[in-house]
Design an enzyme around this catalytic site. Structure first.
Site, mmCIF file in Angstrom:
data_model
loop_
_atom_site.group_PDB
_atom_site.id
_atom_site.type_symbol
_atom_site.label_atom_id
_atom_site.label_comp_id
_atom_site.label_asym_id
_atom_site.label_seq_id
_atom_site.Cartn_x
_atom_site.Cartn_y
_atom_site.Cartn_z
ATOM 1 N N LYS A 135 50.132 35.854 42.123
ATOM 2 C CA LYS A 135 49.504 34.557 42.399
ATOM 3 C C LYS A 135 50.494 33.407 42.277
ATOM 4 O O LYS A 135 50.410 32.435 43.024
ATOM 5 C CB LYS A 135 48.326 34.319 41.445
ATOM 6 C CG LYS A 135 47.093 35.112 41.811
ATOM 7 C CD LYS A 135 45.851 34.535 41.153
ATOM 8 C CE LYS A 135 44.616 35.328 41.531
ATOM 9 N NZ LYS A 135 43.435 34.954 40.749
ATOM 10 N N LYS A 227 44.931 44.002 49.656
ATOM 11 C CA LYS A 227 43.517 44.078 49.271
ATOM 12 C C LYS A 227 42.728 42.939 49.908
ATOM 13 O O LYS A 227 43.288 41.880 50.217
ATOM 14 C CB LYS A 227 43.378 44.102 47.738
ATOM 15 C CG LYS A 227 43.437 42.789 47.074
ATOM 16 C CD LYS A 227 43.165 42.865 45.583
ATOM 17 C CE LYS A 227 43.362 41.435 45.098
ATOM 18 N NZ LYS A 227 43.304 41.178 43.724
ATOM 19 N N LYS A 230 39.737 36.676 48.521
ATOM 20 C CA LYS A 230 39.101 35.397 48.843
ATOM 21 C C LYS A 230 40.081 34.434 49.477
ATOM 22 O O LYS A 230 39.695 33.524 50.197
ATOM 23 C CB LYS A 230 38.572 34.744 47.552
ATOM 24 C CG LYS A 230 37.410 35.473 46.906
ATOM 25 C CD LYS A 230 37.124 34.887 45.521
ATOM 26 C CE LYS A 230 35.993 35.629 44.836
ATOM 27 N NZ LYS A 230 35.859 35.313 43.420
HETATM 28 P P1 TYM Z 1 37.389 37.979 40.907
HETATM 29 O O1 TYM Z 1 36.499 36.797 40.969
HETATM 30 O O2 TYM Z 1 38.699 37.926 41.597
HETATM 31 O O3 TYM Z 1 36.651 39.219 41.487
HETATM 32 C C1 TYM Z 1 35.373 39.594 41.023
HETATM 33 C C2 TYM Z 1 35.248 41.103 40.964
HETATM 34 O O4 TYM Z 1 35.484 41.674 42.245
HETATM 35 C C3 TYM Z 1 36.471 42.686 42.143
HETATM 36 N N1 TYM Z 1 37.253 42.689 43.381
HETATM 37 C C4 TYM Z 1 37.405 43.758 44.168
HETATM 38 N N2 TYM Z 1 36.922 45.014 44.091
HETATM 39 C C5 TYM Z 1 37.254 45.867 45.077
HETATM 40 N N3 TYM Z 1 38.030 45.524 46.148
HETATM 41 C C6 TYM Z 1 38.538 44.277 46.265
HETATM 42 N N4 TYM Z 1 39.277 43.945 47.309
HETATM 43 C C7 TYM Z 1 38.217 43.326 45.247
HETATM 44 N N5 TYM Z 1 38.541 42.017 45.050
HETATM 45 C C8 TYM Z 1 37.946 41.655 43.903
HETATM 46 C C9 TYM Z 1 37.313 42.295 40.949
HETATM 47 O O5 TYM Z 1 37.987 43.412 40.421
HETATM 48 C C10 TYM Z 1 36.274 41.738 40.007
HETATM 49 O O6 TYM Z 1 35.648 42.783 39.289
HETATM 50 N N6 TYM Z 1 39.477 38.102 36.446
HETATM 51 C C11 TYM Z 1 38.247 38.364 37.141
HETATM 52 C C12 TYM Z 1 37.070 37.563 36.620
HETATM 53 C C13 TYM Z 1 36.841 37.673 35.157
HETATM 54 C C14 TYM Z 1 36.355 38.799 34.457
HETATM 55 C C15 TYM Z 1 36.277 38.389 33.080
HETATM 56 C C16 TYM Z 1 35.994 40.076 34.840
HETATM 57 C C17 TYM Z 1 37.042 36.691 34.237
HETATM 58 N N7 TYM Z 1 36.687 37.131 32.993
HETATM 59 C C18 TYM Z 1 35.834 39.288 32.106
HETATM 60 C C19 TYM Z 1 35.552 40.959 33.842
HETATM 61 C C20 TYM Z 1 35.474 40.551 32.494
HETATM 62 C C21 TYM Z 1 38.467 38.016 38.589
HETATM 63 O O7 TYM Z 1 39.344 37.297 38.942
HETATM 64 O O8 TYM Z 1 37.549 38.445 39.401
#
Ligand code: TYM
Length: 364
Positions: A135, A227, A230
């Site tokens: 990032k 991957k 967003k």
């Molecule tokens: P975020 O908002 O990027 O994504 C949310 C969830 O979607 C999953 N994900 C994917 N799964 C499969 N294929 C993909 N291409 C893909 N892109 C995203 C992510 O793995 C995630 O589960 N850091 C986290 C948010 C967070 C969090 C936490 C998660 C903050 N605190 C505590 C668990 C526990 C994140 O950026 O998710």
């Protein structure tokens, strides 16, 4: 009985007394950033699991707006994005009465615990985080400190509830490992105080990542080596949960493939990232395994398979999109859900924060 199951924590690597096994009631926590463009990867990698787990567990599902501001956000858009994620949770089938659905910034204990954990986590551990490297890119000196510290806040999100299970996509695996390391070091560093304060051998459970199924890493529809994300500039790289049937169909029809027909066994997908991705998406959307999908479509060409995938995706996603639009329009309803969720989350977080203060040695 809900909440009565327990999970043993692993304590490998640190010196432990003989009777070192502690157990914690099972609790699920996960979060999604409020950064817009919620996509099929988020849905299949995470939200589908959230919906499943609510049947068997006490769950907290959080819209992580503190994480969102690690990169610049427009304040008005941020609010709407937070509402949109909450609406998506509900539209996908998460019951906000049965579970706790809230936005992170309404529970200040997340940031409060993050500070304590900042003093536990090591710079060397954070320097290994690949997501930060990706990032921040080349201009690392100019990245926010929040972006660097992001995984520690994530550990705090989970540990403030002493959650035991965390459903996420594959890309969060390294962050979960860090959360376990932080939990373990806290338990170890404060072992004596934890015991003196009546919490036994360990205060934090070591949270288990739940990463399973055919779509733990959904790839870009334009490039099977990247991957689905967003922030990809190309709208054709992802299917958004807000897309209508026409957009879904167009994106799937334009998805990159190769000239060969589909194989009839999974081994035949090796070296064919785009084909593997579409088969994984098909499997996840239909609640099957890749093997089953290939048994049906092996030998078919992509135009046939894509037509079937369009029908399936539209059938599964359109009701969600429609429901999401309806809920998103009702700000009062969403804001009430989030406020109510935050109140219930705070009750839990506050108890645990008090305990952390006692353990660390803060007067209160
Ligand atoms: P975020 O908002 O990027 O994504 C949310 C969830 O979607 C999953 N994900 C994917 N799964 C499969 N294929 C993909 N291409 C893909 N892109 C995203 C992510 O793995 C995630 O589960 N850091 C986290 C948010 C967070 C969090 C936490 C998660 C903050 N605190 C505590 C668990 C526990 C994140 O950026 O998710």
């Amino acid at each position: 009985m809900r909440g009565a199951k327990t999970v043993a924590i692993r304590t490998a690597g640190f010196p432990q007394p003989a009777h070192h096994m502690s157990s914690f009631p099972e609790r699920v926590f996960s979060g999604v950033q409020s950064t817009g463009n919620l996509h099929l990867g988020n849905y299949l990698g995470a939200i589908v699991k959230f919906v499943e787990l609510q049947k068997t567990h006490d769950c907290l599902y959080c819209v992580v707006d503190l994480h969102a501001i690690t990169v610049p956000q427009d304040p008005l858009t941020l609010r709407d994005n937070t509402r949109e994620i909450a609406a998506a949770f509900i539209a996908c089938g998460i019951d906000p009465k049965k579970n706790i659905v809230f936005n992170q910034s309404q529970v200040p204990e997340h940031a409060e615990l993050a500070w304590v954990l900042n003093c536990i986590a090591r710079i060397g551990w954070l320097n290994r985080m690949t997501q930060f490297k990706d990032k921040a890119g080349k201009d690392r000196e100019n990245a926010s400190i929040g972006l660097y510290d992001y995984p520690v806040l994530m550990a705090a999100d989970i540990l403030i509830y002493r959650a035991t299970h965390v459903p996420v996509g594959e890309d969060q695996k390294q962050h979960l490992e860090l959360a376990r390391d932080i939990a373990q070091k806290f338990n170890n560093d404060f072992a004596e105080s934890i015991s003196r304060n009546g919490f036994g051998e360990a205060f934090f459970p070591l949270p288990e990542p739940l990463i399973s199924g055919p779509a733990t890493r959904v790839m870009s529809l334009r490039d099977g080596s990247k991957k689905m994300s967003k922030s990809d500039a190309s709208e054709y790289s992802r299917i958004n949960l807000s897309d209508d049937a026409e957009q879904i169909a167009q994106k799937i029809r334009k998805a990159k493939t190769d000239p060969e027909p589909l194989p009839s066994e999974e081994k035949g997908l090796e070296g064919r990232a785009e084909a593997a991705n579409l088969v994984g998406i098909f499997a996840a959307l239909s609640g099957r395994e890749k093997t089953g999908v290939l048994a049906e479509y092996g030998g078919a060409n992509f135009s046939t398979f894509k037509n079937a995938l369009v029908d399936l995706a539209v059938e599964k996603l359109s009701p969600i999109t429609a429901e999401m639009r309806k809920i998103t329009a009702n700000h009062d309803y969403i804001d009430t859900v989030l406020r109510d969720g935050a109140e219930r989350a705070r009750a839990l977080a506050n108890e645990n924060m008090k305990a952390v203060k006692d353990i660390v040695g803060f007067l209160r």
